[in-house]
Design a protein around this motif. Structure first.
Motif, short mmCIF file in Angstrom:
data_model
loop_
_atom_site.label_atom_id
_atom_site.label_comp_id
_atom_site.label_asym_id
_atom_site.label_seq_id
_atom_site.Cartn_x
_atom_site.Cartn_y
_atom_site.Cartn_z
N ILE A 1 0.83 -1.20 0.00
CA ILE A 1 0.00 0.00 0.00
C ILE A 1 0.87 1.26 0.00
CG2 ILE A 1 -1.58 1.35 1.46
CD1 ILE A 1 -2.99 -1.27 2.13
N LEU A 2 2.01 1.19 0.65
CA LEU A 2 2.90 2.35 0.70
C LEU A 2 3.64 2.57 -0.62
CD1 LEU A 2 4.49 1.83 4.25
CD2 LEU A 2 2.79 3.56 3.60
N THR A 3 3.72 1.55 -1.44
CA THR A 3 4.50 1.66 -2.69
C THR A 3 3.65 1.59 -3.95
OG1 THR A 3 4.92 -0.73 -2.64
CG2 THR A 3 6.57 0.70 -1.61
N ASN A 4 2.34 1.46 -3.81
CA ASN A 4 1.47 1.32 -4.98
C ASN A 4 1.23 2.68 -5.64
OD1 ASN A 4 -0.42 0.66 -6.92
ND2 ASN A 4 -1.65 -0.61 -5.55
N GLU A 5 1.87 2.87 -6.79
CA GLU A 5 1.80 4.15 -7.50
C GLU A 5 0.41 4.43 -8.06
OE1 GLU A 5 4.91 6.61 -10.38
OE2 GLU A 5 4.88 4.42 -10.39
N ARG A 6 -0.42 3.43 -8.12
CA ARG A 6 -1.78 3.60 -8.61
C ARG A 6 -2.56 4.62 -7.77
NH1 ARG A 6 -5.25 -0.12 -11.47
NH2 ARG A 6 -3.55 -1.63 -11.40
N TYR A 7 -2.21 4.71 -6.49
CA TYR A 7 -2.93 5.62 -5.60
C TYR A 7 -2.66 7.09 -5.91
CZ TYR A 7 -3.72 1.34 -2.92
OH TYR A 7 -4.09 0.08 -2.53
N THR A 8 -1.72 7.36 -6.81
CA THR A 8 -1.46 8.74 -7.23
C THR A 8 -2.22 9.09 -8.50
OG1 THR A 8 0.49 8.14 -8.54
CG2 THR A 8 0.84 8.64 -6.20
N GLY A 9 -3.08 8.19 -8.95
CA GLY A 9 -3.87 8.45 -10.15
C GLY A 9 -3.18 8.03 -11.43
N LYS A 10 -2.19 7.14 -11.32
CA LYS A 10 -1.49 6.61 -12.50
C LYS A 10 -1.77 5.12 -12.58
CE LYS A 10 2.75 7.90 -13.16
NZ LYS A 10 4.19 8.14 -12.87
N ILE A 11 -2.53 4.71 -13.58
CA ILE A 11 -2.91 3.31 -13.72
C ILE A 11 -1.86 2.59 -14.57
CG2 ILE A 11 -4.74 1.72 -14.40
CD1 ILE A 11 -5.48 3.73 -12.20
N PRO A 12 -1.21 1.56 -14.02
CA PRO A 12 -0.18 0.85 -14.78
C PRO A 12 -0.76 -0.27 -15.62
CG PRO A 12 -0.23 0.03 -12.55
CD PRO A 12 -1.30 1.09 -12.63
N TRP A 13 -0.06 -0.60 -16.68
CA TRP A 13 -0.42 -1.76 -17.50
C TRP A 13 0.85 -2.35 -18.10
CZ3 TRP A 13 0.24 -3.36 -22.55
CH2 TRP A 13 -0.50 -4.47 -22.94
N GLY A 14 0.91 -3.66 -18.14
CA GLY A 14 2.05 -4.33 -18.76
C GLY A 14 3.22 -4.55 -17.82
N GLN A 15 2.96 -4.54 -16.49
CA GLN A 15 4.06 -4.78 -15.55
C GLN A 15 4.60 -6.19 -15.68
OE1 GLN A 15 1.57 -3.50 -12.16
NE2 GLN A 15 3.22 -2.11 -11.62
N TYR A 16 3.69 -7.12 -15.99
CA TYR A 16 4.09 -8.52 -16.15
C TYR A 16 3.53 -9.06 -17.46
CZ TYR A 16 5.37 -8.34 -11.22
OH TYR A 16 5.96 -8.01 -10.03
N ARG A 17 4.21 -10.05 -17.95
CA ARG A 17 3.76 -10.72 -19.18
C ARG A 17 3.77 -12.22 -18.94
NH1 ARG A 17 4.11 -8.73 -24.57
NH2 ARG A 17 3.74 -10.35 -26.12
N LYS A 18 2.76 -12.88 -19.45
CA LYS A 18 2.68 -14.33 -19.26
C LYS A 18 3.74 -15.02 -20.10
CE LYS A 18 -0.74 -16.63 -21.10
NZ LYS A 18 -2.12 -17.11 -21.35
N GLY A 19 4.40 -15.98 -19.49
CA GLY A 19 5.42 -16.74 -20.20
C GLY A 19 5.42 -18.18 -19.72
N TYR A 20 6.26 -18.99 -20.33
CA TYR A 20 6.34 -20.41 -19.97
C TYR A 20 7.80 -20.80 -19.80
CZ TYR A 20 1.44 -20.72 -21.32
OH TYR A 20 0.09 -20.53 -21.39
N LYS A 21 8.09 -21.44 -18.69
CA LYS A 21 9.43 -21.95 -18.43
C LYS A 21 9.32 -23.42 -18.06
CE LYS A 21 11.53 -17.59 -16.92
NZ LYS A 21 12.24 -16.88 -15.83
N GLY A 22 9.91 -24.26 -18.91
CA GLY A 22 9.82 -25.69 -18.65
C GLY A 22 8.41 -26.22 -18.69
N GLY A 23 7.55 -25.56 -19.47
CA GLY A 23 6.17 -26.00 -19.57
C GLY A 23 5.26 -25.44 -18.51
N THR A 24 5.82 -24.67 -17.58
CA THR A 24 5.03 -24.09 -16.48
C THR A 24 4.75 -22.62 -16.75
OG1 THR A 24 6.06 -25.62 -14.91
CG2 THR A 24 4.93 -23.69 -14.00
N LYS A 25 3.51 -22.22 -16.56
CA LYS A 25 3.14 -20.83 -16.78
C LYS A 25 3.76 -19.94 -15.70
CE LYS A 25 -1.14 -20.04 -17.86
NZ LYS A 25 -2.62 -19.81 -17.74
#
Length: 369
Positions: free
Chosen positions: A187-211
């Motif tokens: 909660i102390l580090t979530n920049e969303r609370y300043t009115g900036k909505i993030p997108w694309g912080q993570y991307r789905k990938g596969y390593k060794g067949g595991t998501k």
């Protein structure tokens, strides 16, 4: 199975698993086509691998289509993920009506999209957390205050009007309703609370067949001033203190870096023992030297008596000595060791007798890999 893609959509791992299955004399049938999978000749293997390749390509294309659609929703200011503490998800229906989505509710089919809306109760808590932190209270103290720990009742009354607020995990699949220091940090580090909505912080990938989720170097932000919860001055003050604390505690008092992978734990029970009441890990608490430190429940220590009432403490040297003595007397006793070895050999002989072909099957599976 219905089709080969049901077994897997990752070429390397699916091929390995398929080879292992065939090596164990298991036959595979496709009930839709009413035929058996052939994996004997080079041509058979080529055809199967081509099907697996096509399945993996389709998975990648489907993932890209989903990501593109998610980005379009983000650019329109719509909800692209799940819930975020501090906001309501508001359903926008096709007929123009709006409704706040309840926690755990199933989205109706006539919902056009969802938007964020500030949750006033959550906003009160978030602001109080930031103010309390900037009044030189630590994350552990804030968590205990929100959990209405007995020793923090006065702070709870000062910052939260003596009320008990549900945690961000309340009503979710986790089913927990207590605050922890890690939750406070988010909660102390979530920049969303300043009115900036993030997108694309993570991307789905596969390593060794595991998501897996892969963190991205570049993140997009959408400015939504109407969703600001933390004033800029308060946000800057919080981040400044976080930075100062990080610099202060990045090294221990003797100058050693924290988290050195070459340094092993000096305590015997920290990764083994559990609290008999709440089941959390036993950790080492207090003391400037090893002889004065004690084992205790980490949940009681970090989150307060409302979460776990186990306030028992035990001397580290005393407990370590007792455990080592018990292991020496009851586990490493020559008679007990001999009995355990004899029992294991007896069970192994019984298994070999019951499954005489098992060693050969295992060897074929190893060669197939």
């Amino acid at each position: 199975m219905a089709e080969l893609s049901r077994l897997g959509r990752e070429q390397t791992e699916t091929s390995k698993e398929l080879a292992s299955i065939v090596a164990n004399n298991v036959r595979i049938f496709f009930y839709r086509e009413d035929k058996e999978l052939n994996y004997d000749s080079a041509v058979d293997k080529f055809m199967v691998n081509a099907l697996i390749f096509a399945a993996e390509m389709e998975r990648e294309l489907a993932s890209e289509r989903g990501r593109e659609k998610s980005e379009q929703k983000f650019n329109r200011g719509e909800v692209t993920g799940g819930r975020v503490y501090g906001y309501n998800n508001v359903w926008n229906f096709k007929d123009g009506a709006k409704k706040v989505a309840e926690v755990g509710a199933i989205k109706p089919t006539d919902v056009k999209h969802a938007e964020y809306e500030i949750n006033e109760d959550h906003k009160t808590v978030i602001l109080a957390i930031h103010k309390m932190y900037n009044d030189n209270h630590g994350m552990k103290a804030i968590a205990k205050t929100l959990n209405q720990d007995e020793k923090h009742k006065a702070l709870n009354k000062k910052y939260f009007n003596g009320l008990r607020f549900n945690s961000p995990a309340y009503g979710t699949k986790k089913g927990i309703n207590y605050w922890s220091p890690s939750t406070i940090r988010k909660i102390l580090t979530n920049e969303r609370y300043t009115g900036k909505i993030p997108w694309g912080q993570y991307r789905k990938g596969y390593k060794g067949g595991t998501k897996t989720r892969i963190k991205q170097a570049e993140v997009q932000y959408l400015a939504k001033p109407e969703l600001r919860i933390i004033p800029q001055a308060l946000w800057d003050k919080t981040q400044k203190r976080l930075t100062e604390c990080q610099k202060k505690y990045i090294r221990s008092t003797d100058g050693k870096l924290w988290g050195n992978p070459g340094i092993r734990s000096n305590y015997l029970l920290t990764s083994l023992a559990k609290c008999s009441i709440c089941g959390s890990n036993i950790s080492v608490l207090g003391g400037k030297d090893k002889n004065s430190r004690k084992y205790g429940c980490s949940h009681h220590h970090n989150r307060g008596t409302e979460i776990c009432a186990n306030n028992h403490r035990a001397s580290v040297p005393t407990m370590d000595e007792r455990v080592i003595t018990a292991i020496d007397e009851q586990v490493l006793n020559p008679e007990i060791v001999s009995y355990a070895v004899d029992l294991a050999l007896h069970k192994l002989a019984e298994r070999r007798k019951a499954e005489p072909k098992r060693p050969a099957i295992i060897e074929r599976a190893k060669k197939a890999k």
